[in-house]
Design an enzyme around this catalytic site. Structure first.
Site, PDB file in Angstrom:
ATOM      1  N   CYS A 296       0.815  -1.219   0.000  1.00  0.00           N
ATOM      2  CA  CYS A 296       0.000   0.000   0.000  1.00  0.00           C
ATOM      3  C   CYS A 296       0.848   1.268   0.000  1.00  0.00           C
ATOM      4  CB  CYS A 296      -0.964  -0.005   1.184  1.00  0.00           C
ATOM      5  SG  CYS A 296      -0.178   0.055   2.812  1.00  0.00           S
ATOM      6  N   HIS A 323      -1.596   2.079   7.127  1.00  0.00           N
ATOM      7  CA  HIS A 323      -2.126   2.046   5.765  1.00  0.00           C
ATOM      8  C   HIS A 323      -1.902   3.419   5.143  1.00  0.00           C
ATOM      9  CE1 HIS A 323      -4.256   0.307   2.451  1.00  0.00           C
ATOM     10  NE2 HIS A 323      -5.181   1.250   2.449  1.00  0.00           N
ATOM     11  N   ASP A 340      -8.068   5.267  -2.733  1.00  0.00           N
ATOM     12  CA  ASP A 340      -7.163   4.216  -2.254  1.00  0.00           C
ATOM     13  C   ASP A 340      -6.700   3.401  -3.459  1.00  0.00           C
ATOM     14  OD1 ASP A 340      -5.897   1.994  -1.125  1.00  0.00           O
ATOM     15  OD2 ASP A 340      -7.133   2.115   0.690  1.00  0.00           O
TER      16      ASP A 340
END
EC number: 3.5.1.52
Length: 631
Positions: A296, A323, A340
């Protein structure tokens, strides 16, 4: 499972010439055979003695290497695909030890097979092509070295490690503002293709508004382009990596042995089959644009940069629950959009708290001229979160943000400073508001809100693509089309015996469909599978393809259809093939339509109980393959 790029293998092969150029073609064939012979020897040496660094180096000083191997068109790209790396000031290509031996073996086998076919005269002159995204460069040179791009005088006078980290993150985003890197980033994005897709979606939405089917305000094309950008980035450009594949068996289930540093780079060292593999956790954008893989953090870092390359006001977002994602400012909506890239999600900020069940305390966003505490956008229980924030006092947090903000804006114009201050004020007001999570946020889904699904063309999408005969298909009296869900690509091809010639290709499942409703392409990163399914929370999904030969004198003589489906539990899929000219049978019809309907299933994952074209992401098969003979 290790995959290889067959297009690179085929690209170095001689191209078919006209009849008057047969002598030249023979010369090209001989050059190809000799170059591949040399490369096969090099690869055999590596496989025989993988620990010998001498065999892992290809030096340009060697006359045979320079004149016979590297002079072959497409050779450098092939070496890159195999895993060789060339430093900018070096005259040698080296194969890093983390490159899988299984990958080297597969390239050796593919090259050997093609060379043998050319020697025996059994090769297809037009080998199947793979659809790819932009060519990966071997090396990208920024204007300024990474450590100098992120080096700034410290303004904070605090011993609080958490607050110190905020300034370091803020300095790190300044690497995006390298003009040479930004120009390179723009060349890697298929801007025209993505803009065209966004424009098509806008027209579709305008039609929905005009018909009364859609009540929401018409989106702007820049926001729709952002949707296409993140989808392209997630499905085609960047690759998720849990672990680097084992160099012996190719498994990604290797065990972490240690973490070390090589210069500025953190390296995870894993072990499997007695061999160590290294996973480099790059922060430098110039390296990420080459490696195009990570987790990520790498996803958000690279995607935020590409947004900047397209002149979006973008910022990277770091959470304290480990994250990382992106926020992009929408000029049309006058608000920051949650994006995202590792999850292919837009505008679902509450999914972390409600869907992922993460504990929210600190979430900070960083851009070239701003820093913002955006924690409140990602929770709807502000009072509870205030009690969880123990790393610093709230007054100390505000003072820290003000200091870093002033540092980032010291070179801004007065007009820019005024604009940023006003925008900050409006954002802070918005951050104080609490709202209820959507269904998708409650379940942590990756499809986003219904509004964004419609914008992505994933609710109801009518492409009106009809397969008509090309000149080649008309001459050969055949139409063949196949679809790979792994690569999300259609191919039209001509077939003579076992020889296949690719005539055309269409990227994305939507591009060659006639229409669809509630259908999307699902990629399971953990299982490395892809398939078409119906949207979550829908009872029925449908997709259709149309074939029309009425403008010719030809009719269907016969057809063969491979159409792979997968159902679970009560899931049901019906597939029909019907003539479109009123004929009772497809045979002797001037056109036909293939329709698949997906229904049934139970529970929250009912949508997943009906799947079309499920296959491994590494598969080279075609779960949809239609061959039509005409007369």
């Amino acid at each position: 499972m290790v995959d290889i790029n067959l297009e690179c293998v085929h690209q170095i092969e001689p191209k078919t010439r006209s009849a008057g150029q047969q002598q030249q073609e023979r010369g090209l064939k001989e050059a190809y055979l000799e170059a591949v012979r040399i490369l096969l020897v090099l690869l055999e040496n590596i496989l025989a003695q993988p620990e010998n660094s001498m065999f892992r180096t290809i030096r340009q000083e060697n006359k045979a290497i320079k004149e016979k191997l590297l002079s072959l068109p497409g050779c450098e790209r092939l070496l890159e695909a195999i895993g060789f790396v060339r430093a900018p000031s070096s005259n040698a290509y080296t194969l890093p030890t983390e490159v899988s031996l299984q990958q080297v073996k597969k390239y050796r086998d593919a090259l050997s097979e093609r060379r043998t076919a050319w020697l025996n005269g059994t090769v297809s002159k037009s080998p199947p092509q793979q659809s790819t995204t932009s060519t990966t460069p071997l090396f990208i040179k920024p204007s300024v070295e990474y450590r100098h791009r992120i080096a700034f005088p410290r303004v904070l006078r605090t011993n609080n490690n958490f607050l110190q980290s905020l300034e370091l993150y803020s300095d790190a985003v300044m690497q995006y503002e390298d003009n040479l890197l930004l120009a390179t980033g723009r060349t890697l994005i298929p801007v025209e293709e993505l803009t065209e897709m966004a424009s098509e979606k806008l027209i579709d939405i305008q039609d929905q508004i005009a018909s009364g089917e859609r009540q929401e305000k018409e989106p702007c094309v820049r926001d729709l382009l952002l949707v296409e950008l993140v989808n392209w980035f997630n499905t085609q450009f960047f690759q998720w990596v849990n672990n680097i594949p084992c160099r012996v068996c190719g498994s990604e289930e290797s065990r972490l042995r240690r973490t070390e540093r090589e210069g500025d780079i953190r390296v995870e060292v894993t072990v499997c089959c007695g061999q160590e593999s290294k996973f480099y956790r790059y922060n430098d954008i110039s390296q990420l644009l080459v490696s195009r893989k990570g987790r990520c953090g790498e996803y958000a870092n690279c995607f935020t940069f590409l947004c900047r390359a397209l002149d979006y006001d973008a910022r990277i977002v770091h959470s304290h629950f480990d994250h990382v994602w992106t926020e992009v400012y929408s000029e049309a909506q006058m608000r920051w959009l949650h994006v995202d890239p590792s999850e292919n999600v837009i505008d679902s900020p509450l999914m972390y708290q409600h869907g992922w069940k993460r504990h929210i305390d600190y979430i900070l966003a960083y851009s070239r001229d701003d820093i913002q505490d955006v924690t409140w956008r990602y929770t709807n229980d502000h009072q509870k979160i205030l009690h969880l924030r123990k790393l610093c006092g709230e007054k100390e947090m505000v003072q820290t943000l003000d200091a870093i903000r002033a540092k980032r804006r010291q070179n801004c114009t007065a007009d820019r400073k005024l604009f940023l201050s006003q925008r900050n004020m409006y954002e802070v007001i918005g951050l104080t508001l609490e709202r209820k999570p959507t269904e998708n946020e409650l379940k942590g889904r990756s499809s986003g809100s219904l509004s964004w699904r419609q914008s992505r063309g994933e609710h109801t999408f009518t492409n009106i693509f009809v397969f008509n005969l090309s000149a080649t298909e008309l001459q050969k009296r055949q139409l063949n089309v196949r679809y790979s869900c792994a690569t999300d690509t259609y191919e039209r091809y001509a077939k003579e015996g076992e020889h296949i010639t690719i005539l055309d290709s269409y990227k994305t499942w939507q591009k060659a469909q006639f229409s669809s409703k509630n259908i999307f392409r699902k990629v399971e990163r953990d299982w490395k599978m892809a398939y078409l399914a119906r949207l979550e929370d829908t009872d029925c999904g449908e997709i259709a393809w149309t074939f029309d030969f009425s403008k010719t004198n030809l009719k269907v003589k016969s057809y063969n259809l491979v159409f792979e489906t997968k159902t679970f539990g009560d899931g049901k899929i019906s597939v029909t093939v019907d003539a479109t000219d009123g004929s009772a049978s497809v045979e002797n019809a001037t056109g036909f339509k293939i329709v698949a309907k997906l229904t049934g299933g139970k529970g929250d994952v009912a949508w997943q109980h009906t799947q079309l074209f499920r296959q491994s992401l590494n598969s080279r098969d075609y779960p949809f393959d239609l061959q039509v003979q005409l007369h």
